[in-house]
Design a protein around this motif. Structure first.
Motif, PDB file in Angstrom:
ATOM      1  N   LEU A   1      -5.797   5.474  -7.211  1.00 18.93           N
ATOM      2  CA  LEU A   1      -5.738   4.950  -6.095  1.00 18.93           C
ATOM      3  C   LEU A   1      -5.114   4.383  -5.909  1.00 18.93           C
ATOM      4  O   LEU A   1      -4.514   3.326  -4.984  1.00 18.93           O
TER       5      LEU A   1
ATOM      6  N   ILE B   1       0.537  -1.509  -0.160  1.00 18.71           N
ATOM      7  CA  ILE B   1       0.276  -0.515  -0.122  1.00 18.71           C
ATOM      8  C   ILE B   1       0.920   1.368   0.181  1.00 18.71           C
ATOM      9  O   ILE B   1       1.594   1.511   0.880  1.00 18.71           O
TER      10      ILE B   1
ATOM     11  N   GLY C   1       0.440  11.479   2.543  1.00 17.52           N
ATOM     12  CA  GLY C   1       0.296  11.879   3.647  1.00 17.52           C
ATOM     13  C   GLY C   1      -0.680  11.664   4.845  1.00 17.52           C
ATOM     14  O   GLY C   1      -1.149  11.788   5.299  1.00 17.52           O
ATOM     15  N   GLY C   2      -1.158  11.012   3.687  1.00 18.17           N
ATOM     16  CA  GLY C   2      -2.093   9.673   4.514  1.00 18.17           C
ATOM     17  C   GLY C   2      -4.444  10.438   4.836  1.00 18.17           C
ATOM     18  O   GLY C   2      -4.672  10.036   5.437  1.00 18.17           O
TER      19      GLY C   2
ATOM     20  N   ILE D   1       3.667   6.025  -7.958  1.00 19.38           N
ATOM     21  CA  ILE D   1       3.690   7.720  -8.270  1.00 19.38           C
ATOM     22  C   ILE D   1       5.407   7.561  -7.913  1.00 19.38           C
ATOM     23  O   ILE D   1       5.271   8.087  -7.104  1.00 19.38           O
TER      24      ILE D   1
END
Ligand code: FAD
Length: 435
Positions: free
Chosen positions: A189, A57, A61-62, A195
């Motif tokens: 997502l 995952i 920045g969460g 990326i």
């Protein structure tokens, strides 16, 4: 697998940069977390995970980890926070390339020194990273004039789920030949790869900025003014509606809703638009407060982040045709009231995007919240729109798909996912139709 994978990851990034368990993602705790420091290291980390069959995952920045369905599997959390460098800044050609973990706010502060802007204003802007922003394609109030992330990306570098590094698009100008692969990764997502670098185009900074904040006795009065604005030749940067509950959060007199416009451009343009909007608001039965420069920016920050940081939120985003927006706001308020909840609603009034926060949002009300969400999704889809769950407790997510009715082309999306990620290890289960 864990001990072996852990020592392989440590050999790539160095000791102290692999730990476990990782921070929970939408309630699921990854066994390990790793913080690569370069794009090469990301590639080596991904290759190691692929060879171990470990689900990854990516983490920016969460701010948006509640978006989507909970992960089907979570072995390794890949933090991008150490990838925060500018790779190339080319002011003469109005573009900048930076690593994915750089904060949007830091990039905006940097380019402001050259009097240029990247005019994107996603909620939670302070913590949002470039990679997370591209992966989630968020938009804030300024979407009206400047569009969304996909309108500002010239190119990017991505590490595919087997560790291969690719470069899509270009630097300087949008020089795509063949398929525009950037578009595939924007809003993917993190399901098709990680990326690692993004190139954005920039705009010259406007000379002036102002805001007009109007307060109206009821929603109907405010929406009439929105209609008048849309029929005029005026183009504000943003036109935002806040229902009574949302306006209350912003402060100010109770029982009123807010309509706010953000204006920028040359001094003359801004002065003219301030006069026009003040007139519109007052003629339409509202008040008008004019804010200039820093005060205007602060007011927009408040509006943009109004629903951020709400405790244990049930938050959804609805997109509908413009003409259906007032009805959806009214439906949200009505359904919430019937269920004994409150609906805090903000709407980008000229782009048909609404966000609805159901309060109180915690577990005592899962049945009631579910009823409201189902009703709103029915209304949105009947208007040919959609409702996406941005955040909710696990108990609710288990009973309500985050994305809703699968879009056309979902079989092709599944085939693309299999092509990119045959092992199904990149953010598995989070995306539309369980991709
Ligand atoms: C309160 C709140 C309100 C919001 N409102 C809106 C809104 O109105 N409209 C809207 O459009 N958005 C909205 N968002 C979404 C949010 O603004 C964006 O999603 C944000 O840009 C994500 O950036 P991040 O760095 O925090 O990413 P994260 O939250 O860390 O990650 C977001 C997703 O991208 C993946 N990811 C992260 N980094 C990468 C990478 N480098 N490569 C590949 N995948 C990656 C993650 O695995 C995750 O699936 C809201 C978020 C919050 C918390």
């Amino acid at each position: 697998m864990n001990a072996e994978l852990r020592s392989r990851l440590e050999s790539i990034v160095g000791p102290g940069l692999v730990y476990g368990p990782g921070e929970p993602v939408d309630g699921v705790r990854p066994t390990l977390a790793v913080r690569p420091g370069t794009q090469d290291e990301v590639s080596a980390v991904v290759r190691a995970c692929a060879e171990a069959g470990a689900a990854m995952i990516p983490l920016g920045g969460g701010t948006s980890l509640g978006l989507g369905n909970p992960p089907a599997r979570a072995d390794v959390l890949v933090h991008l926070d150490r990838l925060d460098r500018v790779v190339e800044w080319d002011p003469a050609n109005l573009c900048i390339s930076a690593e994915a973990g750089m904060r949007l706010e830091a990039l905006q502060a940097l380019v402001a020194k050259d009097r240029t802007v990247l005019p994107l204003d996603p909620p939670g802007l302070r913590r949002v990273t470039l990679g997370g922003m591209v992966a989630a394609n968020p938009s804030g109030p300024c979407r009206l004039q400047y569009g969304t992330v996909r309108d500002w990306v010239l190119g990017m570098r991505v590490v595919l789920p087997d560790g291969e590094r690719i470069h899509c698009g270009g630097r300087v100008i949008k020089n795509v030949s063949g398929y525009d692969m950037n578009k595939l990764f924007i809003r993917s997502l993190g399901c098709l790869g990680i990326i690692t670098e993004v190139t954005f185009k920039l705009l010259p900074m406007p000379a002036r900025r102002a805001a007009v904040i109007g307060r109206f006795p009821d929603a109907a009065t405010a929406w009439a003014v929105v209609g008048r604005t849309l029929a005029s030749f005026l183009l504000p940067e943003a036109l935002e509606f806040l229902n009574v509950e949302a306006a209350q959060l912003l402060g100010g007199p109770p029982g009123t809703c807010v309509l706010a416009v953000s204006l920028s451009g040359s001094s003359e343009t801004v002065d003219r638009q301030v006069r026009d909007f003040t007139g519109f608001f007052q003629d339409g039965g509202g008040t008008a407060d004019v804010l200039q420069e820093a005060a205007a920016s602060r007011a927009w920050e408040g509006i943009r982040d109004l629903l951020e940081g709400a405790y244990d939120p049930i938050l959804c985003r609805i997109a509908v045709p413009l003409s259906a927006t007032p009805a959806l706001v009214a439906a949200a308020e009505g359904m919430a009231r019937e269920a004994g909840l409150k609906a805090v609603v903000t709407a980008h009034a000229a782009t048909g995007v609404l966000r609805v926060l159901l309060a109180p949002g915690a577990d005592p009300h899962p049945g009631e919240a579910l009823m409201v969400l189902e009703g709103l999704r029915r209304e949105a889809e009947a208007a040919e729109g959609s409702l996406v769950l941005e955040a909710a407790p696990r108990s609710l997510k288990a009973r309500f798909d985050a994305w809703g009715t699968p879009p056309g082309g979902v079989d092709m999306m599944k085939r693309l996912k299999t092509e990119f990620d045959p092992l199904g290890i990149c953010n598995p289960g989070r995306f539309v139709a369980g991709i």
